[in-house]
Design a protein around this motif. Structure first.
Motif, PDB file in Angstrom:
ATOM      1  N   SER A  84      18.538 -39.182 -30.765  1.00 37.75           N
ATOM      2  CA  SER A  84      19.399 -40.356 -30.999  1.00 37.75           C
ATOM      3  C   SER A  84      18.805 -41.304 -32.044  1.00 37.75           C
ATOM      4  O   SER A  84      19.504 -42.140 -32.604  1.00 37.75           O
ATOM      5  N   ASN A  85      17.474 -41.147 -32.324  1.00 41.47           N
ATOM      6  CA  ASN A  85      16.836 -42.005 -33.342  1.00 41.47           C
ATOM      7  C   ASN A  85      16.630 -41.289 -34.675  1.00 41.47           C
ATOM      8  O   ASN A  85      16.055 -41.847 -35.607  1.00 41.47           O
ATOM      9  N   ALA A  86      17.082 -40.030 -34.752  1.00 44.28           N
ATOM     10  CA  ALA A  86      16.694 -39.198 -35.899  1.00 44.28           C
ATOM     11  C   ALA A  86      17.603 -39.355 -37.117  1.00 44.28           C
ATOM     12  O   ALA A  86      17.291 -38.808 -38.180  1.00 44.28           O
ATOM     13  N   GLU A  87      18.689 -40.093 -36.969  1.00 46.15           N
ATOM     14  CA  GLU A  87      19.643 -40.130 -38.078  1.00 46.15           C
ATOM     15  C   GLU A  87      19.042 -40.582 -39.414  1.00 46.15           C
ATOM     16  O   GLU A  87      19.308 -39.953 -40.431  1.00 46.15           O
ATOM     17  N   PRO A  88      18.216 -41.648 -39.440  1.00 44.71           N
ATOM     18  CA  PRO A  88      17.669 -42.058 -40.747  1.00 44.71           C
ATOM     19  C   PRO A  88      16.852 -40.953 -41.422  1.00 44.71           C
ATOM     20  O   PRO A  88      16.954 -40.754 -42.646  1.00 44.71           O
ATOM     21  N   GLN A  89      16.068 -40.227 -40.634  1.00 42.68           N
ATOM     22  CA  GLN A  89      15.269 -39.135 -41.214  1.00 42.68           C
ATOM     23  C   GLN A  89      16.151 -38.007 -41.731  1.00 42.68           C
ATOM     24  O   GLN A  89      15.911 -37.458 -42.812  1.00 42.68           O
ATOM     25  N   VAL A  90      17.158 -37.683 -40.932  1.00 36.32           N
ATOM     26  CA  VAL A  90      18.073 -36.606 -41.339  1.00 36.32           C
ATOM     27  C   VAL A  90      18.812 -37.022 -42.609  1.00 36.32           C
ATOM     28  O   VAL A  90      18.938 -36.247 -43.558  1.00 36.32           O
ATOM     29  N   ARG A  91      19.264 -38.269 -42.633  1.00 35.43           N
ATOM     30  CA  ARG A  91      20.000 -38.750 -43.808  1.00 35.43           C
ATOM     31  C   ARG A  91      19.119 -38.746 -45.054  1.00 35.43           C
ATOM     32  O   ARG A  91      19.558 -38.359 -46.145  1.00 35.43           O
ATOM     33  N   ASP A  92      17.861 -39.128 -44.887  1.00 34.60           N
ATOM     34  CA  ASP A  92      16.929 -39.121 -46.027  1.00 34.60           C
ATOM     35  C   ASP A  92      16.755 -37.701 -46.564  1.00 34.60           C
ATOM     36  O   ASP A  92      16.800 -37.468 -47.778  1.00 34.60           O
ATOM     37  N   PHE A  93      16.574 -36.749 -45.642  1.00 33.90           N
ATOM     38  CA  PHE A  93      16.425 -35.349 -46.060  1.00 33.90           C
ATOM     39  C   PHE A  93      17.679 -34.884 -46.808  1.00 33.90           C
ATOM     40  O   PHE A  93      17.601 -34.258 -47.870  1.00 33.90           O
ATOM     41  N   LEU A  94      18.840 -35.219 -46.224  1.00 26.62           N
ATOM     42  CA  LEU A  94      20.097 -34.773 -46.844  1.00 26.62           C
ATOM     43  C   LEU A  94      20.295 -35.408 -48.222  1.00 26.62           C
ATOM     44  O   LEU A  94      20.729 -34.738 -49.158  1.00 26.62           O
ATOM     45  N   ASN A  95      19.976 -36.694 -48.334  1.00 21.88           N
ATOM     46  CA  ASN A  95      20.118 -37.343 -49.647  1.00 21.88           C
ATOM     47  C   ASN A  95      19.237 -36.656 -50.689  1.00 21.88           C
ATOM     48  O   ASN A  95      19.649 -36.447 -51.834  1.00 21.88           O
ATOM     49  N   ARG A  96      18.028 -36.303 -50.265  1.00 21.93           N
ATOM     50  CA  ARG A  96      17.106 -35.645 -51.211  1.00 21.93           C
ATOM     51  C   ARG A  96      17.570 -34.241 -51.578  1.00 21.93           C
ATOM     52  O   ARG A  96      17.553 -33.852 -52.741  1.00 21.93           O
TER      53      ARG A  96
END
Lengths: 267, 80
Positions: A84-96
């Protein structure tokens, strides 16, 4: 940098053709290390593109071109901080990874994915950034993401939608089935069908032909023909991030990662 | 028209050739993961070889859970 030999990938420039080889065991799963090296490749490509005409992306791994995202790394990373806290990390990976994919998609070079074997998920999405896909007859393409409660997150849906009819996209996406190279050629996804282990050779033949053309004309034709669907790509990241925090994803990834079955968990 | 026995025989021959296992050591009801000693990636390879050989499409979910040659032959026959 004309030549680079890394942990997960390498590249070299041969007579104006850049060859990017993926070589991470077991089947080029894309995790943080591959992402870093792909970013390095994009930087090198920006320096080399003025003196190159073609980019070929291929795999040295026997199992295939690329099995997609590194699901174990994704699961372990998200587990440590809680899904539930992982969205920022996932979004960063996806943006990259989107920045990498968009750079290859919009390269002025003529780009060829020379694929074989497993070309799944993120690997399929990497192939879709290329102008042409040459596949050996043992290639299988698949978007298995729905089977894990997700959608493809590396730009696959917008690119497949751009390149093929929406009915084909629905067939592949909503059933989660894999299709072979012959079927993929019949629907217009694969440009050239190669005998087993011969896709790289065919790509090199085509690179020799592309070299004869004026580079600026090829680049202008490509810009005209191949718009980047930025709006849909950004929407895809939002949908992926929203779905990622759903309980079904954690459960699906856990079963997949923990499976020791001959046929890993995929519903 | 091919019978189930014909199809099973062709599958056994194809599997024996590509995974280098004696044809005599393979039987229709056998678990092919065990008898061929293959993993899930090689099972995908087998699926592709079968599709190419019989010129059919076999959606993964139709063969998921199938681990014997005979049932595989039945799935293929439904599409011939």
């Amino acid at each position: 940098m004309e030549n680079y030999s890394g942990e997960t990938l390498s590249w070299e420039m041969i007579d104006g053709c850049i060859e990017l080889a993926l070589h991470r065991e077991p089947c080029n799963e894309i995790g943080l290390k591959t992402l870093e090296e792909l970013e390095g490749f994009v930087a090198a490509h920006n320096e080399l593109k003025e003196e190159s005409h073609t980019l070929i992306i291929h795999s040295r791994m026997k199992a295939g071109f690329c099995a997609g995202a590194d699901l174990r790394e994704l699961y372990l990373g998200a587990s440590q901080i809680g899904f539930s806290n992982a969205e920022p990390q996932v979004r960063d990976f996806l943006n990259r990874i989107h920045a990498v994919m968009n750079a290859i998609d919009s390269s002025p070079l003529t780009t060829i994915a020379a694929v074989h074997g497993v070309t799944f998920g993120g690997g399929f999405e990497l192939a879709l950034t290329c102008d042409l896909i040459f596949a050996d007859k043992m290639t299988r393409f698949c978007f298995p993401e729905l089977r894990l409660g997700l959608i493809p997150g590396f730009g696959g849906i917008p690119r497949l939608n751009r390149d093929l009819g929406n009915a084909v996209v629905r067939d592949i996406l909503l059933t989660g089935r894999s299709i072979n190279a012959t079927k993929a050629q019949n629907v217009g996804l694969v440009s050239q069908l190669a005998a087993e282990n011969e896709s790289l050779k065919l790509a090199r033949f085509t690179a020799a032909q592309v070299k004869k053309f004026d580079r600026k004309t090829s680049a202008a034709a490509k810009r005209f023909l191949k718009p980047i669907p930025y709006g849909e790509l950004n929407k895809e990241i939002d949908i992926f991030c929203h779905l990622f925090t759903e309980p079904a994803v954690e459960a699906g990834l856990r079963k997949f990662v923990e499976s020791t079955d001959a046929q890993p968990y995929l519903p | 028209m091919r019978t189930i026995d014909d199809i099973t025989g062709e599958i056994l021959t194809l599997a024996s050739t590509h995974f280098k296992v004696d044809r005599e050591n393979l039987s229709p009801q056998e678990d092919f993961f065990k008898s061929l000693g293959i993993d899930s990636l090689q099972a995908l390879e087998l699926l592709t070889r079968l599709e190419n050989h019989f010129n059919v499409e076999l959606p993964d979910y139709e063969v998921q859970g199938v681990s014997d040659f005979q049932t595989l032959a039945e799935r293929i026959q439904s599409r011939l």
